[in-house]
Scaffold this active site. Structure first.
Site, PDB file in Angstrom:
ATOM      1  N   HIS A 130      11.836 -24.117 -28.222  1.00 50.00           N
ATOM      2  CA  HIS A 130      12.003 -24.360 -26.789  1.00 50.00           C
ATOM      3  C   HIS A 130      12.322 -23.004 -26.139  1.00 50.00           C
ATOM      4  CE1 HIS A 130      14.203 -25.734 -23.164  1.00 50.00           C
ATOM      5  NE2 HIS A 130      13.607 -26.902 -23.322  1.00 50.00           N
ATOM      6  N   ASP A 207      19.151 -25.018 -33.583  1.00 45.43           N
ATOM      7  CA  ASP A 207      19.078 -25.683 -32.283  1.00 45.43           C
ATOM      8  C   ASP A 207      18.942 -27.186 -32.556  1.00 45.43           C
ATOM      9  OD1 ASP A 207      18.231 -26.965 -29.998  1.00 45.43           O
ATOM     10  OD2 ASP A 207      16.714 -25.476 -29.446  1.00 45.43           O
ATOM     11  N   GLN A 210      17.395 -31.758 -30.281  1.00 43.88           N
ATOM     12  CA  GLN A 210      16.627 -32.989 -30.514  1.00 43.88           C
ATOM     13  C   GLN A 210      17.034 -33.713 -31.790  1.00 43.88           C
ATOM     14  OE1 GLN A 210      14.617 -34.355 -28.362  1.00 43.88           O
ATOM     15  NE2 GLN A 210      14.543 -32.652 -26.931  1.00 43.88           N
ATOM     16  N   LYS A 233      21.533 -35.636 -24.380  1.00 46.48           N
ATOM     17  CA  LYS A 233      20.428 -36.174 -25.188  1.00 46.48           C
ATOM     18  C   LYS A 233      20.964 -37.130 -26.260  1.00 46.48           C
ATOM     19  CE  LYS A 233      17.665 -31.943 -24.664  1.00 46.48           C
ATOM     20  NZ  LYS A 233      16.585 -32.229 -23.740  1.00 46.48           N
ATOM     21  N   CYS A 371       8.519 -26.871 -21.970  1.00 53.55           N
ATOM     22  CA  CYS A 371       9.290 -25.629 -22.164  1.00 53.55           C
ATOM     23  C   CYS A 371       9.033 -25.042 -23.545  1.00 53.55           C
ATOM     24  CB  CYS A 371      10.792 -25.853 -21.958  1.00 53.55           C
ATOM     25  SG  CYS A 371      11.205 -26.281 -20.283  1.00 53.55           S
TER      26      CYS A 371
END
Ligand code: 7TS
Length: 413
Positions: A130, A207, A210, A233, A371
């Site tokens: 991202h 990261d 998600q 999220k 993104c």
């Protein structure tokens, strides 16, 4: 709130009843919300936690001795403990509250990067990142003279581990990779990546924007050095995110921002800094949303991550099978190891048209480059349409998506 803990099987209607927004309609149709990778909807418990704070004990934290300040401070710190346990960290001092994944990565790039990178050093990223795990590294590379290396993927979006191993060297100082791709859903082999990077003495940032909502996260078992995620999220409020950092690294890092709360002592000549985690939390934090994040994580834990995952896997498998039946539709990232995200293109139809025509039928999907422009360039596509599933989505909603797309194809061809 009625606990969903004791359900003998996954009762999706009982889950849906906890999310007030799901009963609304859009353009005369029942809402079908399939944009969960962008942000998930919020259960009543989260909304109630926000209201309870503002109606019951709104106060600034850490500095007050009055009752409201003590109650707010205790609630804020309870979230830190819940986050610690949710991601398997060993100490609350390693949990830093931020605005979200973006700010967490910027904190590491700025604070760790500025002190540990010099000209000739290398930063390794993957081709699935991202923008928020690319741009902060560009900024720090420009400032320090470090270079960015990118691990290639195959046409399905899978991380090429052999190529990664070839990029690793004594020059590698940090490897910063996404756990699960927002654009494709593909899961990276992070444990293997971390172990390989550590053999070269590099630190690793994961990261988890998600992955945290879908996968079991245990930063101790992963042995990562930094882990970033966004509360919004994971069914929590916006503006409340987390950076996990290994204590020894955090202790050696300079503060990210200066201000109140992060200090021990200030004179006009100099400042000494507070202990972890407060050294990295300058100013009044996002108290209400951080407090409500606990309600979101508790909700996920009580519902059961394994049960949620099984439900989402069923949705993913059904959607993949049914969407593939549509003429000209191609799924990008159609691999075995993925989270519940289906990213697709339809021959001859622009993703944006798909998004608009689905919205006219009450169906929310995301369209565009997500993104992740370098990834779209690698796949030679301008963008995709992305349906991403959460614990409250149903097989019937996937049927609505398929019917919606059939209409789109009929209209546009
Ligand atoms: N990393 C990944 C993998 C993401 O998916 C996102 C947001 C971020 C970082 C940034 O998170 P933030 O909460 O700080 O904004 N992804 C998306 C998306 O896929 N659609 O909207 C936001």
């Amino acid at each position: 709130m009625e606990s969903v803990m004791n359900l003998s099987r996954f009762d999706v209607q009982k889950i849906r009843d906890q999310f007030p927004i799901l009963t609304r309609s859009v353009k005369g149709h029942p809402l079908v919300y399939l944009d969960n990778a962008a942000t998930s909807q919020k259960p009543k418990a989260v909304i109630d936690a926000l209201t309870d704070y503002y109606t019951g004990y709104n106060a600034n934290i850490h500095r007050g001795i009055h009752t409201l300040a003590e109650e707010a401070t205790a609630a804020f710190e309870r979230t830190r403990e819940t986050v610690r346990s949710f991601i398997g960290a060993s100490a609350v001092e390693e949990i830093i509250f931020t605005r979200g994944t973006t700010e967490s990565i910027n904190l590491v790039a700025s604070s760790w990067g500025r002190t540990n990178l010099k000209a000739g050093d290398e930063i390794i990223l993957s081709s699935l990142e991202h923008h928020s795990n690319i741009v902060p590294w560009h900024m720090i590379a420009e400032a320090t003279g470090a270079k960015i290396k990118v691990v290639p993927i195959n046409d399905e979006g899978e991380f090429q581990f052999d190529e990664f191993e070839k990029l690793l060297s004594a020059k590698t100082k940090i490897v910063s990779v996404v756990h699960a791709s927002n654009a494709l859903g593909v899961i990276n082999p992070v444990k293997k990546i971390i172990d390989a990077a550590h053999r070269f003495g590099a630190v690793v940032l994961i990261d988890g924007a998600q992955s945290t909502v879908h996968l079991d996260i245990d930063v101790t078992e992963l042995d990562c050095d930094f882990f970033a995620f966004s509360g919004h999220k994971v069914y929590g409020p916006t503006g409340a995110g987390v950076l996990y950092g290994r204590r020894t690294l955090l202790e050696a890092m300079p503060p990210f921002q200066g201000g109140g709360e992060m200090i021990r002592e200030v004179t006009y000549e100099k400042t000494t800094y507070n202990d972890l985690p407060y050294k990295f939390e300058a100013g009044t934090p996002n108290i209400a949303d951080t407090i409500a994040l606990k309600a979101a994580l508790d909700f996920v834990t009580e519902t059961g991550k394994a049960a949620i995952r099984a439900h989402e896997d069923t949705l993913l498998e059904y959607a993949t099978t049914e969407l593939k039946k549509l003429p000209g539709l191609k799924i990008h990232g159609d691999v075995e190891k993925k989270v519940s995200v289906v990213s697709f293109t339809i021959e001859g139809i622009h993703p944006q048209d798909i998004g608009i025509l689905l919205d006219n039928q009450g169906i929310a999907v995301r369209t565009g480059h997500h993104c992740a422009e370098p990834l779209m360039n690698r796949l030679c596509i301008p963008g995709t349409s992305r349906a991403s599933f959460a614990m409250y989505n149903t097989l019937e909603e996937i049927d609505s998506l398929v019917r919606g797309l059939q209409k789109v194809i009929k209209m546009m061809r």
